[in-house]
Design a protein around this motif. Structure first.
Motif, PDB file in Angstrom:
ATOM      1  N   PHE A  70       0.844  -1.187   0.000  1.00 41.34           N
ATOM      2  CA  PHE A  70       0.000   0.000   0.000  1.00 41.34           C
ATOM      3  C   PHE A  70       0.884   1.244   0.000  1.00 41.34           C
ATOM      4  O   PHE A  70       1.850   1.313   0.754  1.00 41.34           O
ATOM      5  CB  PHE A  70      -0.887   0.051   1.254  1.00 41.34           C
ATOM      6  N   GLN A  71       0.556   2.189  -0.851  1.00 38.47           N
ATOM      7  CA  GLN A  71       1.226   3.480  -0.815  1.00 38.47           C
ATOM      8  C   GLN A  71       0.368   4.397   0.047  1.00 38.47           C
ATOM      9  O   GLN A  71      -0.794   4.628  -0.253  1.00 38.47           O
ATOM     10  CB  GLN A  71       1.380   4.071  -2.213  1.00 38.47           C
ATOM     11  N   VAL A  72       0.950   4.894   1.123  1.00 41.02           N
ATOM     12  CA  VAL A  72       0.242   5.767   2.055  1.00 41.02           C
ATOM     13  C   VAL A  72       0.770   7.182   1.859  1.00 41.02           C
ATOM     14  O   VAL A  72       1.940   7.465   2.153  1.00 41.02           O
ATOM     15  CB  VAL A  72       0.442   5.312   3.517  1.00 41.02           C
ATOM     16  N   ASP A  73      -0.078   8.064   1.347  1.00 42.15           N
ATOM     17  CA  ASP A  73       0.323   9.455   1.136  1.00 42.15           C
ATOM     18  C   ASP A  73       0.462  10.153   2.478  1.00 42.15           C
ATOM     19  O   ASP A  73      -0.411  10.042   3.345  1.00 42.15           O
ATOM     20  CB  ASP A  73      -0.698  10.182   0.271  1.00 42.15           C
ATOM     21  N   VAL A  74       1.561  10.862   2.650  1.00 36.65           N
ATOM     22  CA  VAL A  74       1.798  11.602   3.889  1.00 36.65           C
ATOM     23  C   VAL A  74       1.258  13.018   3.659  1.00 36.65           C
ATOM     24  O   VAL A  74       1.972  13.899   3.213  1.00 36.65           O
ATOM     25  CB  VAL A  74       3.294  11.605   4.271  1.00 36.65           C
ATOM     26  N   THR A  75      -0.003  13.173   3.990  1.00 33.43           N
ATOM     27  CA  THR A  75      -0.687  14.454   3.783  1.00 33.43           C
ATOM     28  C   THR A  75      -0.646  15.285   5.066  1.00 33.43           C
ATOM     29  O   THR A  75      -0.311  14.773   6.139  1.00 33.43           O
ATOM     30  CB  THR A  75      -2.161  14.210   3.408  1.00 33.43           C
ATOM     31  N   GLU A  76      -1.030  16.532   4.944  1.00 34.99           N
ATOM     32  CA  GLU A  76      -1.116  17.387   6.127  1.00 34.99           C
ATOM     33  C   GLU A  76      -2.178  16.858   7.086  1.00 34.99           C
ATOM     34  O   GLU A  76      -2.012  16.933   8.305  1.00 34.99           O
ATOM     35  CB  GLU A  76      -1.426  18.833   5.713  1.00 34.99           C
ATOM     36  N   GLU A  77      -3.251  16.285   6.534  1.00 33.88           N
ATOM     37  CA  GLU A  77      -4.307  15.719   7.377  1.00 33.88           C
ATOM     38  C   GLU A  77      -3.783  14.524   8.186  1.00 33.88           C
ATOM     39  O   GLU A  77      -4.089  14.385   9.368  1.00 33.88           O
ATOM     40  CB  GLU A  77      -5.514  15.286   6.528  1.00 33.88           C
ATOM     41  N   LEU A  78      -2.988  13.671   7.539  1.00 33.76           N
ATOM     42  CA  LEU A  78      -2.419  12.517   8.235  1.00 33.76           C
ATOM     43  C   LEU A  78      -1.453  12.983   9.319  1.00 33.76           C
ATOM     44  O   LEU A  78      -1.461  12.464  10.439  1.00 33.76           O
ATOM     45  CB  LEU A  78      -1.711  11.581   7.251  1.00 33.76           C
ATOM     46  N   ARG A  79      -0.654  13.959   8.991  1.00 30.76           N
ATOM     47  CA  ARG A  79       0.298  14.512   9.960  1.00 30.76           C
ATOM     48  C   ARG A  79      -0.447  15.086  11.167  1.00 30.76           C
ATOM     49  O   ARG A  79      -0.061  14.862  12.312  1.00 30.76           O
ATOM     50  CB  ARG A  79       1.152  15.573   9.285  1.00 30.76           C
ATOM     51  N   GLN A  80      -1.542  15.811  10.921  1.00 30.09           N
ATOM     52  CA  GLN A  80      -2.333  16.390  11.997  1.00 30.09           C
ATOM     53  C   GLN A  80      -2.966  15.298  12.865  1.00 30.09           C
ATOM     54  O   GLN A  80      -2.989  15.393  14.086  1.00 30.09           O
ATOM     55  CB  GLN A  80      -3.419  17.315  11.437  1.00 30.09           C
ATOM     56  N   GLU A  81      -3.458  14.244  12.214  1.00 30.15           N
ATOM     57  CA  GLU A  81      -4.034  13.120  12.952  1.00 30.15           C
ATOM     58  C   GLU A  81      -2.986  12.465  13.853  1.00 30.15           C
ATOM     59  O   GLU A  81      -3.264  12.097  15.001  1.00 30.15           O
ATOM     60  CB  GLU A  81      -4.612  12.102  11.966  1.00 30.15           C
ATOM     61  N   LEU A  82      -1.756  12.327  13.341  1.00 24.92           N
ATOM     62  CA  LEU A  82      -0.662  11.768  14.135  1.00 24.92           C
ATOM     63  C   LEU A  82      -0.360  12.662  15.329  1.00 24.92           C
ATOM     64  O   LEU A  82      -0.181  12.174  16.450  1.00 24.92           O
ATOM     65  CB  LEU A  82       0.593  11.588  13.270  1.00 24.92           C
ATOM     66  N   MET A  83      -0.299  13.978  15.115  1.00 27.26           N
ATOM     67  CA  MET A  83      -0.008  14.916  16.212  1.00 27.26           C
ATOM     68  C   MET A  83      -1.090  14.815  17.298  1.00 27.26           C
ATOM     69  O   MET A  83      -0.783  14.824  18.493  1.00 27.26           O
ATOM     70  CB  MET A  83       0.083  16.352  15.697  1.00 27.26           C
ATOM     71  N   GLU A  84      -2.351  14.707  16.882  1.00 26.38           N
ATOM     72  CA  GLU A  84      -3.447  14.582  17.847  1.00 26.38           C
ATOM     73  C   GLU A  84      -3.354  13.258  18.610  1.00 26.38           C
ATOM     74  O   GLU A  84      -3.586  13.217  19.824  1.00 26.38           O
ATOM     75  CB  GLU A  84      -4.794  14.708  17.135  1.00 26.38           C
ATOM     76  N   LEU A  85      -3.008  12.199  17.916  1.00 24.58           N
ATOM     77  CA  LEU A  85      -2.851  10.898  18.558  1.00 24.58           C
ATOM     78  C   LEU A  85      -1.713  10.927  19.574  1.00 24.58           C
ATOM     79  O   LEU A  85      -1.852  10.429  20.699  1.00 24.58           O
ATOM     80  CB  LEU A  85      -2.606   9.810  17.510  1.00 24.58           C
ATOM     81  N   MET A  86      -0.573  11.527  19.196  1.00 30.23           N
ATOM     82  CA  MET A  86       0.559  11.612  20.128  1.00 30.23           C
ATOM     83  C   MET A  86       0.193  12.458  21.344  1.00 30.23           C
ATOM     84  O   MET A  86       0.560  12.123  22.470  1.00 30.23           O
ATOM     85  CB  MET A  86       1.801  12.161  19.415  1.00 30.23           C
ATOM     86  N   ALA A  87      -0.552  13.550  21.146  1.00 29.62           N
ATOM     87  CA  ALA A  87      -0.985  14.384  22.269  1.00 29.62           C
ATOM     88  C   ALA A  87      -1.904  13.595  23.194  1.00 29.62           C
ATOM     89  O   ALA A  87      -1.774  13.671  24.428  1.00 29.62           O
ATOM     90  CB  ALA A  87      -1.681  15.645  21.748  1.00 29.62           C
ATOM     91  N   ALA A  88      -2.817  12.821  22.626  1.00 35.95           N
ATOM     92  CA  ALA A  88      -3.731  12.007  23.438  1.00 35.95           C
ATOM     93  C   ALA A  88      -2.953  10.940  24.211  1.00 35.95           C
ATOM     94  O   ALA A  88      -3.243  10.681  25.388  1.00 35.95           O
ATOM     95  CB  ALA A  88      -4.789  11.352  22.555  1.00 35.95           C
ATOM     96  N   MET A  89      -1.956  10.339  23.580  1.00 33.26           N
ATOM     97  CA  MET A  89      -1.146   9.326  24.251  1.00 33.26           C
ATOM     98  C   MET A  89      -0.353   9.945  25.403  1.00 33.26           C
ATOM     99  O   MET A  89      -0.257   9.357  26.485  1.00 33.26           O
ATOM    100  CB  MET A  89      -0.206   8.649  23.254  1.00 33.26           C
ATOM    101  N   ARG A  90       0.187  11.124  25.188  1.00 34.61           N
ATOM    102  CA  ARG A  90       0.941  11.804  26.251  1.00 34.61           C
ATOM    103  C   ARG A  90       0.019  12.183  27.404  1.00 34.61           C
ATOM    104  O   ARG A  90       0.401  12.109  28.565  1.00 34.61           O
ATOM    105  CB  ARG A  90       1.661  13.017  25.688  1.00 34.61           C
ATOM    106  N   HIS A  91      -1.187  12.586  27.073  1.00 36.58           N
ATOM    107  CA  HIS A  91      -2.174  12.921  28.111  1.00 36.58           C
ATOM    108  C   HIS A  91      -2.506  11.677  28.941  1.00 36.58           C
ATOM    109  O   HIS A  91      -2.549  11.713  30.159  1.00 36.58           O
ATOM    110  CB  HIS A  91      -3.440  13.490  27.470  1.00 36.58           C
ATOM    111  N   ASP A  92      -2.733  10.559  28.258  1.00 31.80           N
ATOM    112  CA  ASP A  92      -3.092   9.316  28.935  1.00 31.80           C
ATOM    113  C   ASP A  92      -1.930   8.705  29.707  1.00 31.80           C
ATOM    114  O   ASP A  92      -2.139   7.953  30.657  1.00 31.80           O
ATOM    115  CB  ASP A  92      -3.623   8.284  27.931  1.00 31.80           C
ATOM    116  N   GLU A  93      -0.706   9.055  29.291  1.00 26.86           N
ATOM    117  CA  GLU A  93       0.475   8.484  29.927  1.00 26.86           C
ATOM    118  C   GLU A  93       0.510   8.783  31.430  1.00 26.86           C
ATOM    119  O   GLU A  93       0.903   7.938  32.228  1.00 26.86           O
ATOM    120  CB  GLU A  93       1.731   9.047  29.246  1.00 26.86           C
ATOM    121  N   GLY A  94       0.073   9.957  31.812  1.00 23.31           N
ATOM    122  CA  GLY A  94       0.099  10.329  33.219  1.00 23.31           C
ATOM    123  C   GLY A  94      -1.200  10.024  33.952  1.00 23.31           C
ATOM    124  O   GLY A  94      -1.307  10.248  35.161  1.00 23.31           O
ATOM    125  N   ALA A  95      -2.185   9.501  33.246  1.00 25.98           N
ATOM    126  CA  ALA A  95      -3.483   9.225  33.862  1.00 25.98           C
ATOM    127  C   ALA A  95      -3.416   8.003  34.767  1.00 25.98           C
ATOM    128  O   ALA A  95      -2.657   7.061  34.521  1.00 25.98           O
ATOM    129  CB  ALA A  95      -4.539   9.018  32.776  1.00 25.98           C
TER     130      ALA A  95
END
Length: 173
Positions: free
Chosen positions: A123-148
């Motif tokens: 599969f060719q996965v295009d690295v779009t701005e939307e995908l990048r933003q989704e990754l940033m949101e996921l990493m932020a959520a993971m960091r938030h949950d890390e201390g929970a």
């Protein structure tokens, strides 16, 4: 002597064809496109295994299976040899997006796409701005949950929940 030389040339040609066929099979197995140069490998199949890529900026580290250079582009490749699916899994896409971020920081150029190799398909996965933003949101959520103290588990996939090793202790099953 002439017959010996003919046999020797024949053996060398056959050996070369066998090696070419084996190289082609290996390239197909890894998903590395023809004409690409492998610049990083974590597969263990090459002479040296690279160190993980690290981004202090994003607090992210990872080891893509391959990074290739092709026509001036640097492209991450993740290989899932036992996985079959008609479309890439979201988790695999996010993993590839994270590798794209690491590649951008390590090589100074953002990949336009990454390759995700399942057993029978690439599969060719295009690295779009939307995908990048989704990754940033996921990493932020993971960091938030890390201390929970307690993090709600996802039970969106019944099969995954049934196979979970924590099912007996989970109060959310």
């Amino acid at each position: 002597m002439t017959a010996f030389l003919i046999v020797l040339v024949f053996v060398i040609v056959v050996a070369a064809l066998v090696l070419l066929a084996l190289a082609r099979l290996e390239r197909e197995r890894t998903g590395v496109p023809v004409g690409a140069r492998v610049v990083y490998s974590d597969s263990g199949a090459w002479e040296k295994i690279e160190r993980p890529l690290f981004s202090r900026r994003y607090g992210l580290t990872g080891k893509p299976d391959y990074i290739i250079a092709q026509e001036g582009a640097v492209i991450p490749i993740e290989v899932k040899p036992n996985r079959t699916a008609p479309a890439p899994r979201d988790s695999d896409v996010m993993q590839l997006a994270a590798y794209a971020l690491l590649v951008e920081e390590a090589y100074g150029t953002a990949p336009a796409y990454g390759l995700l190799k399942y057993r029978d398909v690439v599969f060719q996965v295009d690295v779009t701005e939307e995908l990048r933003q989704e990754l940033m949101e996921l990493m932020a959520a993971m960091r938030h949950d890390e201390g929970a103290r307690d993090v709600a588990r996802s039970h969106a996939r019944a099969r995954r929940c049934q196979a979970c090793g924590y099912r007996g202790e989970c109060g959310q099953a």
